[in-house]
Write a protein that holds these residues in place. Structure first.
Motif, PDB file in Angstrom:
ATOM      1  N   ALA A  18      54.456  32.050  82.214  1.00  0.00           N
ATOM      2  CA  ALA A  18      54.321  30.807  81.463  1.00  0.00           C
ATOM      3  C   ALA A  18      55.521  30.553  80.562  1.00  0.00           C
ATOM      4  N   ARG A  19      56.219  31.633  80.226  1.00  0.00           N
ATOM      5  CA  ARG A  19      57.408  31.491  79.390  1.00  0.00           C
ATOM      6  C   ARG A  19      58.664  31.358  80.241  1.00  0.00           C
ATOM      7  N   GLY A  20      58.471  31.195  81.535  1.00  0.00           N
ATOM      8  CA  GLY A  20      59.614  30.974  82.425  1.00  0.00           C
ATOM      9  C   GLY A  20      60.390  32.237  82.743  1.00  0.00           C
ATOM     10  N   ILE A  21      59.724  33.393  82.576  1.00  0.00           N
ATOM     11  CA  ILE A  21      60.421  34.648  82.844  1.00  0.00           C
ATOM     12  C   ILE A  21      60.143  35.125  84.255  1.00  0.00           C
ATOM     13  N   ARG A  22      61.177  35.579  84.910  1.00  0.00           N
ATOM     14  CA  ARG A  22      61.095  35.976  86.294  1.00  0.00           C
ATOM     15  C   ARG A  22      60.217  37.216  86.484  1.00  0.00           C
ATOM     16  N   ILE A  23      59.293  37.166  87.423  1.00  0.00           N
ATOM     17  CA  ILE A  23      58.406  38.296  87.675  1.00  0.00           C
ATOM     18  C   ILE A  23      58.898  39.050  88.902  1.00  0.00           C
ATOM     19  N   THR A  24      59.491  40.193  88.664  1.00  0.00           N
ATOM     20  CA  THR A  24      59.964  41.018  89.780  1.00  0.00           C
ATOM     21  C   THR A  24      58.879  42.026  90.153  1.00  0.00           C
ATOM     22  N   ARG A  25      59.064  42.655  91.281  1.00  0.00           N
ATOM     23  CA  ARG A  25      58.106  43.656  91.721  1.00  0.00           C
ATOM     24  C   ARG A  25      57.988  44.769  90.680  1.00  0.00           C
ATOM     25  N   GLN A  26      59.156  45.192  90.162  1.00  0.00           N
ATOM     26  CA  GLN A  26      59.150  46.275  89.181  1.00  0.00           C
ATOM     27  C   GLN A  26      58.386  45.877  87.920  1.00  0.00           C
ATOM     28  N   ARG A  27      58.666  44.659  87.431  1.00  0.00           N
ATOM     29  CA  ARG A  27      57.975  44.206  86.226  1.00  0.00           C
ATOM     30  C   ARG A  27      56.479  44.120  86.452  1.00  0.00           C
ATOM     31  N   ARG A  28      56.087  43.582  87.592  1.00  0.00           N
ATOM     32  CA  ARG A  28      54.671  43.452  87.887  1.00  0.00           C
ATOM     33  C   ARG A  28      53.996  44.831  87.811  1.00  0.00           C
ATOM     34  N   THR A  29      54.673  45.822  88.373  1.00  0.00           N
ATOM     35  CA  THR A  29      54.124  47.184  88.359  1.00  0.00           C
ATOM     36  C   THR A  29      53.988  47.704  86.931  1.00  0.00           C
TER      37      THR A  29
END
Lengths: 148, 148
Positions: A18-29
């Motif tokens: 929602a803050r426009g930050i990119r969700i990478t696989r690593q971050r999701r984990t």
DNA sequence: TTAAGTGCAAATATTTTGCTGTCAC
DNA sequence: GTGACAGCAAAATATTTGCACTTAA
């Protein structure tokens, strides 16, 4: 241990997206590890758990993600009395703020909610004209089982 | 800045001596630095000031003396929101406990005494049956001058 | 496509430990 | 005199930075 997770799963992902930050696989984990933690984890523990799901995750990415979450006010950072080294512990920020008691003998961490805590913060805001972003109260001592 | 030093000079020396701890030249110097500090100092700053009086003082001795004072409950250790790295800050423990507010913009540290703080601690002792040795409340936010 | 994010290596920051020699009491 | 303490060197712990490659949007 942290309060039960009452938010929808994927809450942190949603907040960052929602803050426009990119969700990478690593971050999701990493975010998943933090959300589902049943106790306070330090950076090394978060890394270990994240790697169980995604072995390529690097320690640096954990630190960078923790920094991101801190800057956005989505997690709190705790010392827990530095009972074992200088590492920090992390927990999702909950709407109901609480303080942490660490037993200096057995190391158990207990959380406690109190209206007095809220009143105290309100007093600081008003009397000191200080706009609070983060308020941390940590107590060290002996729990009921350990005190002599 | 720390509360004005209302104790007799040499207070820390006296406290340690009363506990049968050896007072070396280096310790006397370090204790003097801590007692007369007009603001919260980290280990490196304590070392620098001590060396002005006694150039042979080693960094390790500063850390060992800080550890000694912590174990005897004669100083408190603070983070001040880790505004500049992970170092710790130290202050003499005073009978009137207070909380610390750190401005995230200008870095100014303000102290605040409150009866609510004492009540909150009392509540923890009673309701959680937790014997408090050290209680630390640190607040980060924006001071009256810095908030927009 | 491209700016944001990642991994790796290395650096930095802070604190602690091992050991030998010294000094407070 | 002797056990607690100091200094020096090195290690340990925790976190951050630089840079070339990768990927989410």
């Amino acid at each position: 241990m942290p309060l039960p997770n009452t938010e929808a799963p994927g809450y942190l992902v949603a907040e960052l997206a929602a803050r426009g930050i990119r969700i990478t696989r690593q971050r999701r984990t990493i975010l998943g590890v933090i959300e589902t933690a049943n106790r306070h984890l330090d950076a090394a523990q978060i890394l270990r758990r994240a790697r169980r799901q995604a072995p390529e995750v690097d320690r640096v990415t954990v630190y960078r993600t923790l920094g991101l979450l801190k800057r956005h006010g989505l997690i709190d950072e705790l010392d827990l009395m530095h009972l074992q080294g200088e590492k920090h512990f992390y927990e999702r920020k909950t709407p109901r703020e609480h303080l942490h008691m660490t037993c200096l003998r057995c190391g158990r961490v207990t959380e406690f909610e109190s209206r007095l805590f809220d009143s105290l913060k309100k007093q600081v805001q008003t009397e000191c004209r200080f706009h609070i972003i983060v308020a941390r109260m940590e107590i060290g001592g002996y729990c009921a089982e350990c005190r002599s």
